[in-house]
Structure formats: C-alpha cells, structure tokens
Design a protein around this motif. Structure first.
Motif, PDB file in Angstrom:
ATOM      1  N   THR A  14      93.557 -48.711 -50.626  1.00 40.08           N
ATOM      2  CA  THR A  14      93.493 -48.790 -49.294  1.00 40.08           C
ATOM      3  C   THR A  14      94.114 -50.098 -48.641  1.00 40.08           C
ATOM      4  N   LEU A  15      95.038 -50.158 -48.048  1.00 38.04           N
ATOM      5  CA  LEU A  15      95.594 -51.395 -47.566  1.00 38.04           C
ATOM      6  C   LEU A  15      95.988 -51.277 -45.995  1.00 38.04           C
ATOM      7  N   THR A  16      96.132 -52.375 -45.339  1.00 38.73           N
ATOM      8  CA  THR A  16      96.771 -52.277 -44.030  1.00 38.73           C
ATOM      9  C   THR A  16      97.984 -52.883 -44.305  1.00 38.73           C
ATOM     10  N   VAL A  17      98.861 -52.402 -43.910  1.00 39.78           N
ATOM     11  CA  VAL A  17     100.431 -52.631 -44.134  1.00 39.78           C
ATOM     12  C   VAL A  17     100.957 -53.474 -42.867  1.00 39.78           C
ATOM     13  N   THR A  18     101.533 -54.716 -43.346  1.00 39.39           N
ATOM     14  CA  THR A  18     102.042 -55.811 -42.773  1.00 39.39           C
ATOM     15  C   THR A  18     103.439 -55.783 -42.683  1.00 39.39           C
ATOM     16  N   GLY A  19     104.009 -55.363 -43.672  1.00 40.15           N
ATOM     17  CA  GLY A  19     105.472 -55.508 -43.766  1.00 40.15           C
ATOM     18  C   GLY A  19     106.057 -54.403 -44.939  1.00 40.15           C
ATOM     19  N   ASN A  55     109.964 -52.979 -46.961  1.00 40.22           N
ATOM     20  CA  ASN A  55     111.324 -52.739 -46.825  1.00 40.22           C
ATOM     21  C   ASN A  55     111.360 -51.732 -45.566  1.00 40.22           C
ATOM     22  N   ARG A  56     112.656 -51.535 -45.521  1.00 44.36           N
ATOM     23  CA  ARG A  56     112.868 -50.404 -44.177  1.00 44.36           C
ATOM     24  C   ARG A  56     112.494 -49.274 -44.354  1.00 44.36           C
ATOM     25  N   PHE A  57     112.447 -48.680 -45.576  1.00 43.12           N
ATOM     26  CA  PHE A  57     111.527 -47.330 -45.660  1.00 43.12           C
ATOM     27  C   PHE A  57     110.138 -47.337 -45.273  1.00 43.12           C
ATOM     28  N   ALA A  58     109.774 -48.499 -45.189  1.00 39.82           N
ATOM     29  CA  ALA A  58     108.121 -48.674 -45.057  1.00 39.82           C
ATOM     30  C   ALA A  58     107.587 -48.793 -43.400  1.00 39.82           C
ATOM     31  N   ARG A  59     108.711 -48.683 -42.871  1.00 39.31           N
ATOM     32  CA  ARG A  59     108.466 -48.498 -41.224  1.00 39.31           C
ATOM     33  C   ARG A  59     107.787 -47.411 -40.820  1.00 39.31           C
ATOM     34  N   ALA A  60     107.774 -46.289 -41.449  1.00 42.41           N
ATOM     35  CA  ALA A  60     106.989 -45.116 -40.966  1.00 42.41           C
ATOM     36  C   ALA A  60     105.286 -45.416 -41.381  1.00 42.41           C
ATOM     37  N   TYR A  61     105.253 -46.222 -42.253  1.00 45.66           N
ATOM     38  CA  TYR A  61     103.982 -46.499 -42.694  1.00 45.66           C
ATOM     39  C   TYR A  61     103.239 -47.521 -42.096  1.00 45.66           C
ATOM     40  N   ARG A  62     104.286 -48.528 -41.529  1.00 45.64           N
ATOM     41  CA  ARG A  62     103.790 -49.740 -40.663  1.00 45.64           C
ATOM     42  C   ARG A  62     103.285 -49.072 -39.360  1.00 45.64           C
ATOM     43  N   ALA A  63     104.034 -48.091 -38.922  1.00 49.12           N
ATOM     44  CA  ALA A  63     103.809 -47.452 -37.504  1.00 49.12           C
ATOM     45  C   ALA A  63     102.647 -46.196 -37.745  1.00 49.12           C
ATOM     46  N   ALA A  64     101.989 -45.978 -38.695  1.00 46.35           N
ATOM     47  CA  ALA A  64     101.253 -44.736 -39.039  1.00 46.35           C
ATOM     48  C   ALA A  64      99.663 -45.574 -38.775  1.00 46.35           C
ATOM     49  N   ALA A  65      98.812 -44.655 -38.667  1.00 42.96           N
ATOM     50  CA  ALA A  65      97.354 -45.243 -38.473  1.00 42.96           C
ATOM     51  C   ALA A  65      97.075 -46.128 -39.873  1.00 42.96           C
ATOM     52  N   GLN A  66      96.515 -47.242 -39.316  1.00 44.45           N
ATOM     53  CA  GLN A  66      96.023 -47.991 -40.542  1.00 44.45           C
ATOM     54  C   GLN A  66      94.546 -48.015 -40.775  1.00 44.45           C
ATOM     55  N   PRO A  67      93.895 -48.087 -41.983  1.00 45.50           N
ATOM     56  CA  PRO A  67      94.608 -48.475 -43.215  1.00 45.50           C
ATOM     57  C   PRO A  67      95.101 -47.176 -43.804  1.00 45.50           C
ATOM     58  N   VAL A  68      96.224 -47.665 -44.754  1.00 42.97           N
ATOM     59  CA  VAL A  68      96.766 -46.526 -45.288  1.00 42.97           C
ATOM     60  C   VAL A  68      96.466 -46.632 -47.074  1.00 42.97           C
ATOM     61  N   THR A  69      96.106 -45.101 -47.359  1.00 48.37           N
ATOM     62  CA  THR A  69      95.730 -45.212 -48.555  1.00 48.37           C
ATOM     63  C   THR A  69      96.856 -44.610 -49.608  1.00 48.37           C
ATOM     64  N   ASP A  86     105.908 -36.622 -39.687  1.00 46.85           N
ATOM     65  CA  ASP A  86     104.978 -37.243 -38.900  1.00 46.85           C
ATOM     66  C   ASP A  86     103.524 -36.581 -39.240  1.00 46.85           C
ATOM     67  N   PRO A  87     102.671 -37.008 -39.522  1.00 42.59           N
ATOM     68  CA  PRO A  87     102.757 -38.345 -40.182  1.00 42.59           C
ATOM     69  C   PRO A  87     103.354 -38.434 -41.591  1.00 42.59           C
ATOM     70  N   PRO A  88     103.803 -39.758 -42.109  1.00 39.40           N
ATOM     71  CA  PRO A  88     104.463 -39.777 -43.185  1.00 39.40           C
ATOM     72  C   PRO A  88     103.810 -39.281 -44.622  1.00 39.40           C
TER      73      PRO A  88
END
Length: 138
Positions: free
Chosen positions: A60-65, A67-81, A121-123
C-alpha cells in the motif's frame, strides 16, 4: 477463351474475398480490449512512499508521481493498494522479500494494465510486475 479466363479469375477473386471477411471461429481472434479477458500492454509506473509494511500479497503506497498512465492512480483516493504475486520481483537492497518493505520506503512499482481500463473510474486494481524500494530519506 479469353472470356473463360476472366470468368475463372473473377470466381477465384470472389472466393478469396469471402474467406477474408469471414468471422474467426469462437475463442479465436483479438482479445477483449477491457476487463479480465484483455491482454495487458500498458506499463504503469507508480512512484511514492509505502504507508503500510509490505505483506506477501500486497503493498500500500501513497502515489506521488509516475509515468503518464499513472495519472489515474495519482488522482484516485490515496493510499493505493497494489497486489503482488509469486512472479513479482521485489528489490530492497539485498532483500527480495515483501515482508522486508517498511513504512516510509520510497518505492517504484511497475504494473501492466489494459489501456481501455485506465478510463474507468475508479481505475482498475494493479498487480505488480516489479517493486523497487529504497529506505526513507532521513
């Protein structure tokens, strides 16, 4: 004679066209572009910090950056599993065990996903191919 030749050539051409547009047999053809039947082709690179110690089946991590395909996960609810499998490569120094991942570790996670699923949505849930971790900066 010439007329017979054109007639034979035309018949062969019509047979070739009908074979070309015929539907593939069941279970064959292109894979589904989305869902569980799709073949993942897009690499999603997530960068962030672990929020929970690693377990054998997920991190489980908090996404901070990423590639361009990670935008959906940066905008999603944090933390991401992110799910782990036995094929997932884990690197943290000399360790290759998910249990050695610690809270606050800086991680780089590579996962594969179908491109059409990124628009959901959600990714979709990710399954990691590789997890590279470094101790938190002090």
């Amino acid at each position: 004679m010439l007329l017979k030749m054109f007639g034979l050539t035309g018949a062969i051409a019509l047979l070739a066209v009908s074979a070309a547009v015929a539907a593939p047999p069941a279970g064959k053809g292109k894979p589904s572009p989305t869902g569980t039947a799709c073949k993942p082709k897009i690499s999603v690179i997530l960068k962030g910090a672990l929020t929970v110690n690693g377990t054998a089946d997920s991190v489980t991590l908090t996404v901070t950056g990423g590639n361009r395909f990670a935008r959906a996960y940066r905008a999603a609810a944090q933390p991401v599993t992110v799910l782990l499998t036995t094929d997932t490569k884990i690197v943290r120094g000399d360790s290759h065990n998910a249990a050695d991942l610690m809270i606050g570790d800086r991680v780089n996670v590579r996962a594969r996903v179908c491109k059409a699923d990124l628009a959901l949505d959600p990714p979709p849930a990710l399954t990691a191919v590789r997890v590279v971790a470094h101790p938190a900066k002090t």
